[in-house]
Design a protein around this motif. Structure first.
Motif, PDB file in Angstrom:
ATOM      1  N   VAL A 171       0.837  -1.204   0.000  1.00 22.23           N
ATOM      2  CA  VAL A 171       0.000   0.000   0.000  1.00 22.23           C
ATOM      3  C   VAL A 171       0.869   1.250   0.000  1.00 22.23           C
ATOM      4  O   VAL A 171       0.657   2.180  -0.795  1.00 22.23           O
ATOM      5  CB  VAL A 171      -0.949   0.010   1.221  1.00 22.23           C
ATOM      6  CG1 VAL A 171      -1.735   1.318   1.277  1.00 22.23           C
ATOM      7  CG2 VAL A 171      -1.891  -1.181   1.170  1.00 22.23           C
ATOM      8  N   LEU A 172       1.874   1.274   0.857  1.00 25.05           N
ATOM      9  CA  LEU A 172       2.754   2.444   0.946  1.00 25.05           C
ATOM     10  C   LEU A 172       3.558   2.635  -0.330  1.00 25.05           C
ATOM     11  O   LEU A 172       3.770   3.773  -0.773  1.00 25.05           O
ATOM     12  CB  LEU A 172       3.687   2.301   2.152  1.00 25.05           C
ATOM     13  CG  LEU A 172       3.015   2.304   3.533  1.00 25.05           C
ATOM     14  CD1 LEU A 172       4.045   2.094   4.627  1.00 25.05           C
ATOM     15  CD2 LEU A 172       2.252   3.599   3.751  1.00 25.05           C
ATOM     16  N   THR A 173       3.998   1.543  -0.918  1.00 28.42           N
ATOM     17  CA  THR A 173       4.767   1.643  -2.171  1.00 28.42           C
ATOM     18  C   THR A 173       3.921   2.245  -3.281  1.00 28.42           C
ATOM     19  O   THR A 173       4.384   3.101  -4.048  1.00 28.42           O
ATOM     20  CB  THR A 173       5.279   0.254  -2.594  1.00 28.42           C
ATOM     21  OG1 THR A 173       6.158  -0.250  -1.591  1.00 28.42           O
ATOM     22  CG2 THR A 173       6.027   0.327  -3.924  1.00 28.42           C
ATOM     23  N   GLU A 174       2.665   1.818  -3.371  1.00 30.14           N
ATOM     24  CA  GLU A 174       1.772   2.355  -4.400  1.00 30.14           C
ATOM     25  C   GLU A 174       1.542   3.855  -4.181  1.00 30.14           C
ATOM     26  O   GLU A 174       1.589   4.645  -5.136  1.00 30.14           O
ATOM     27  CB  GLU A 174       0.448   1.598  -4.385  1.00 30.14           C
ATOM     28  CG  GLU A 174      -0.502   1.963  -5.512  1.00 30.14           C
ATOM     29  CD  GLU A 174       0.010   1.559  -6.883  1.00 30.14           C
ATOM     30  OE1 GLU A 174      -0.199   2.339  -7.839  1.00 30.14           O
ATOM     31  OE2 GLU A 174       0.630   0.482  -7.014  1.00 30.14           O
ATOM     32  N   LEU A 175       1.294   4.244  -2.947  1.00 29.74           N
ATOM     33  CA  LEU A 175       1.078   5.658  -2.650  1.00 29.74           C
ATOM     34  C   LEU A 175       2.315   6.497  -2.968  1.00 29.74           C
ATOM     35  O   LEU A 175       2.206   7.610  -3.502  1.00 29.74           O
ATOM     36  CB  LEU A 175       0.724   5.839  -1.173  1.00 29.74           C
ATOM     37  CG  LEU A 175      -0.710   5.542  -0.739  1.00 29.74           C
ATOM     38  CD1 LEU A 175      -0.818   5.648   0.774  1.00 29.74           C
ATOM     39  CD2 LEU A 175      -1.691   6.489  -1.409  1.00 29.74           C
ATOM     40  N   ALA A 176       3.483   5.970  -2.629  1.00 30.85           N
ATOM     41  CA  ALA A 176       4.728   6.733  -2.776  1.00 30.85           C
ATOM     42  C   ALA A 176       5.171   6.890  -4.232  1.00 30.85           C
ATOM     43  O   ALA A 176       6.079   7.670  -4.521  1.00 30.85           O
ATOM     44  CB  ALA A 176       5.839   6.068  -1.967  1.00 30.85           C
ATOM     45  N   LYS A 177       4.548   6.181  -5.152  1.00 28.99           N
ATOM     46  CA  LYS A 177       4.899   6.329  -6.572  1.00 28.99           C
ATOM     47  C   LYS A 177       4.670   7.749  -7.063  1.00 28.99           C
ATOM     48  O   LYS A 177       5.382   8.233  -7.948  1.00 28.99           O
ATOM     49  CB  LYS A 177       4.060   5.366  -7.424  1.00 28.99           C
ATOM     50  CG  LYS A 177       4.453   3.912  -7.338  1.00 28.99           C
ATOM     51  CD  LYS A 177       3.550   3.068  -8.237  1.00 28.99           C
ATOM     52  CE  LYS A 177       3.885   1.597  -8.170  1.00 28.99           C
ATOM     53  NZ  LYS A 177       2.967   0.784  -9.031  1.00 28.99           N
ATOM     54  N   HIS A 178       3.646   8.404  -6.515  1.00 28.00           N
ATOM     55  CA  HIS A 178       3.239   9.695  -7.054  1.00 28.00           C
ATOM     56  C   HIS A 178       3.108  10.798  -6.010  1.00 28.00           C
ATOM     57  O   HIS A 178       2.840  11.937  -6.372  1.00 28.00           O
ATOM     58  CB  HIS A 178       1.891   9.549  -7.773  1.00 28.00           C
ATOM     59  CG  HIS A 178       1.858   8.459  -8.793  1.00 28.00           C
ATOM     60  ND1 HIS A 178       2.495   8.556 -10.006  1.00 28.00           N
ATOM     61  CD2 HIS A 178       1.262   7.233  -8.778  1.00 28.00           C
ATOM     62  CE1 HIS A 178       2.288   7.444 -10.701  1.00 28.00           C
ATOM     63  NE2 HIS A 178       1.551   6.630  -9.973  1.00 28.00           N
ATOM     64  N   ARG A 179       3.284  10.484  -4.718  1.00 29.05           N
ATOM     65  CA  ARG A 179       2.980  11.459  -3.678  1.00 29.05           C
ATOM     66  C   ARG A 179       3.940  11.383  -2.499  1.00 29.05           C
ATOM     67  O   ARG A 179       4.529  10.338  -2.239  1.00 29.05           O
ATOM     68  CB  ARG A 179       1.547  11.237  -3.149  1.00 29.05           C
ATOM     69  CG  ARG A 179       0.489  11.605  -4.168  1.00 29.05           C
ATOM     70  CD  ARG A 179      -0.898  11.193  -3.685  1.00 29.05           C
ATOM     71  NE  ARG A 179      -1.909  11.718  -4.589  1.00 29.05           N
ATOM     72  CZ  ARG A 179      -2.214  11.147  -5.764  1.00 29.05           C
ATOM     73  NH1 ARG A 179      -1.588  10.042  -6.133  1.00 29.05           N
ATOM     74  NH2 ARG A 179      -3.125  11.692  -6.541  1.00 29.05           N
ATOM     75  N   GLU A 180       4.037  12.507  -1.801  1.00 28.21           N
ATOM     76  CA  GLU A 180       4.718  12.506  -0.512  1.00 28.21           C
ATOM     77  C   GLU A 180       3.776  11.855   0.500  1.00 28.21           C
ATOM     78  O   GLU A 180       2.627  12.280   0.652  1.00 28.21           O
ATOM     79  CB  GLU A 180       5.051  13.938  -0.070  1.00 28.21           C
ATOM     80  CG  GLU A 180       5.715  13.984   1.291  1.00 28.21           C
ATOM     81  CD  GLU A 180       6.049  15.400   1.754  1.00 28.21           C
ATOM     82  OE1 GLU A 180       6.692  15.519   2.817  1.00 28.21           O
ATOM     83  OE2 GLU A 180       5.662  16.367   1.069  1.00 28.21           O
ATOM     84  N   VAL A 181       4.250  10.837   1.186  1.00 29.64           N
ATOM     85  CA  VAL A 181       3.426  10.099   2.134  1.00 29.64           C
ATOM     86  C   VAL A 181       3.680  10.624   3.545  1.00 29.64           C
ATOM     87  O   VAL A 181       4.824  10.666   4.008  1.00 29.64           O
ATOM     88  CB  VAL A 181       3.707   8.585   2.067  1.00 29.64           C
ATOM     89  CG1 VAL A 181       2.880   7.850   3.123  1.00 29.64           C
ATOM     90  CG2 VAL A 181       3.393   8.052   0.675  1.00 29.64           C
ATOM     91  N   ILE A 182       2.601  11.027   4.214  1.00 31.85           N
ATOM     92  CA  ILE A 182       2.669  11.513   5.584  1.00 31.85           C
ATOM     93  C   ILE A 182       2.031  10.456   6.473  1.00 31.85           C
ATOM     94  O   ILE A 182       0.831  10.192   6.388  1.00 31.85           O
ATOM     95  CB  ILE A 182       1.934  12.860   5.725  1.00 31.85           C
ATOM     96  CG1 ILE A 182       2.556  13.903   4.779  1.00 31.85           C
ATOM     97  CG2 ILE A 182       1.970  13.341   7.171  1.00 31.85           C
ATOM     98  CD1 ILE A 182       1.756  15.186   4.665  1.00 31.85           C
ATOM     99  N   ASP A 183       2.830   9.840   7.324  1.00 31.66           N
ATOM    100  CA  ASP A 183       2.364   8.728   8.158  1.00 31.66           C
ATOM    101  C   ASP A 183       1.838   9.263   9.488  1.00 31.66           C
ATOM    102  O   ASP A 183       2.514  10.039  10.163  1.00 31.66           O
ATOM    103  CB  ASP A 183       3.528   7.758   8.395  1.00 31.66           C
ATOM    104  CG  ASP A 183       3.073   6.449   9.032  1.00 31.66           C
ATOM    105  OD1 ASP A 183       1.852   6.219   9.111  1.00 31.66           O
ATOM    106  OD2 ASP A 183       3.944   5.669   9.454  1.00 31.66           O
TER     107      ASP A 183
END
Length: 301
Positions: A211-223
């Motif tokens: 899930v995190l890998t998919e999100l990080a393809k295009h966006r800055e991920v804020i956990d």
């Protein structure tokens, strides 16, 4: 947005929504209405165009205590398509009966509806999917994120992806600190144009990385943490466009106070942070700022 004229504690949805609380005070409807009007005022002042659906004037209309959360039963697409969703709680299915009123509201604002798709609507025989509560949609890259629950059935997520022309679905489990499924995906995550907020801690390890890998393809991920998710609704936020071409990141005052200074700085790169004072709606209704907003992507006539 829908004015909460029937707002009250909903016993039917409280069975799986851990964020709802039965209030002691008697004036929750009045408090919710005041919070709603203030929220509309703040959004409008920030440059967001807000369409408000008022009271149902039908004399025998059913009470709809959760009508303030319209994103669960309706969503729109830039193609002009409108989708109506099957709701889990029986008393929430009456909300979808107001589609003709919403259609009139769109028409008055010169918005074009080019097709109506009932994934279930008031039909209880269909698998349940509660709109953009059940799904957090990456409309830029055509990816749908959904956490499994009794309100989010995977077969219906896949139906949505296929029928609306999205590329794929990323379906996962999201578990609260009590070991229960989160009732809606948009409580644990949000997607903006260039950033995403997600409670990775809620996702079991076997699914978390994908899930995190998919999100990080295009966006800055804020956990965000489980505590931020459960106590402050930090996952239930939404980025909206403003009339001047900018954007705001909308959240409740609780969420704003729940984010760390560093997290706020990360989000401020993508829009001004706009906090709505909605403590009654959050405490009694079990939903926050994002739940109150059904985005309109319809084209102008």
């Amino acid at each position: 947005m829908v004015r909460p004229v029937d707002f009250a504690f909903n016993e039917q949805t409280a069975t799986d929504n851990e964020f709802q609380h039965n209030p002691e005070q008697q004036n929750v409807n009045e408090l919710a209405l005041n919070e709603f009007e203030k929220a509309v005022q703040l959004l409008t002042q920030a440059g967001v165009k807000v369409l408000v659906l008022g009271k149902n004037i039908e004399p025998h209309a059913a009470k709809t205590p959760d009508a303030v959360f319209p994103n669960n039963w309706i969503s729109t697409e830039s193609t002009g398509a409108v989708v109506i969703y099957p709701m889990y709680a029986p008393n929430r299915r009456a909300e979808a009966l107001r589609w003709p009123d919403v259609e009139n509201l769109f028409a008055k604002n010169n918005l074009s509806v080019n097709g109506l798709l009932y994934l279930g609507g008031t039909n209880t025989s269909r698998p349940i999917l509660e709109g953009t509560g059940s799904m957090v949609i990456d409309r830029i890259n055509k990816v749908v994120y959904a956490s499994r629950s009794i309100r989010t059935e995977e077969v219906q997520v896949n139906n949505f992806v296929k029928m609306l022309g999205y590329e794929k679905a990323v379906v996962f489990d999201a578990i609260s600190s009590t070991g229960k499924e989160f009732y809606h995906t948009n409580v644990v995550m949000s997607i903006g144009d260039k950033f995403a907020v997600i409670c990775a801690e809620a996702i079991p390890e076997k699914e978390r990385a994908s899930v995190l890998t998919e999100l990080a393809k295009h966006r800055e991920v804020i956990d965000i943490s489980l505590e931020q998710t459960e106590k402050s609704f930090c996952g239930n936020i939404i980025q909206l466009a403003t009339n001047n071409g900018g954007s705001v990141v909308v959240m409740s005052e609780s969420a704003l106070n729940g984010f760390s200074a560093e997290q706020k700085q990360q989000m401020e790169k993508y829009g001004k942070l706009l906090a709505l004072p909605i403590p009654t709606i959050e405490y009694v209704g079990g939903g926050s700022a994002r739940c109150m907003i059904a985005e309109v992507f319809l084209p102008q006539k």
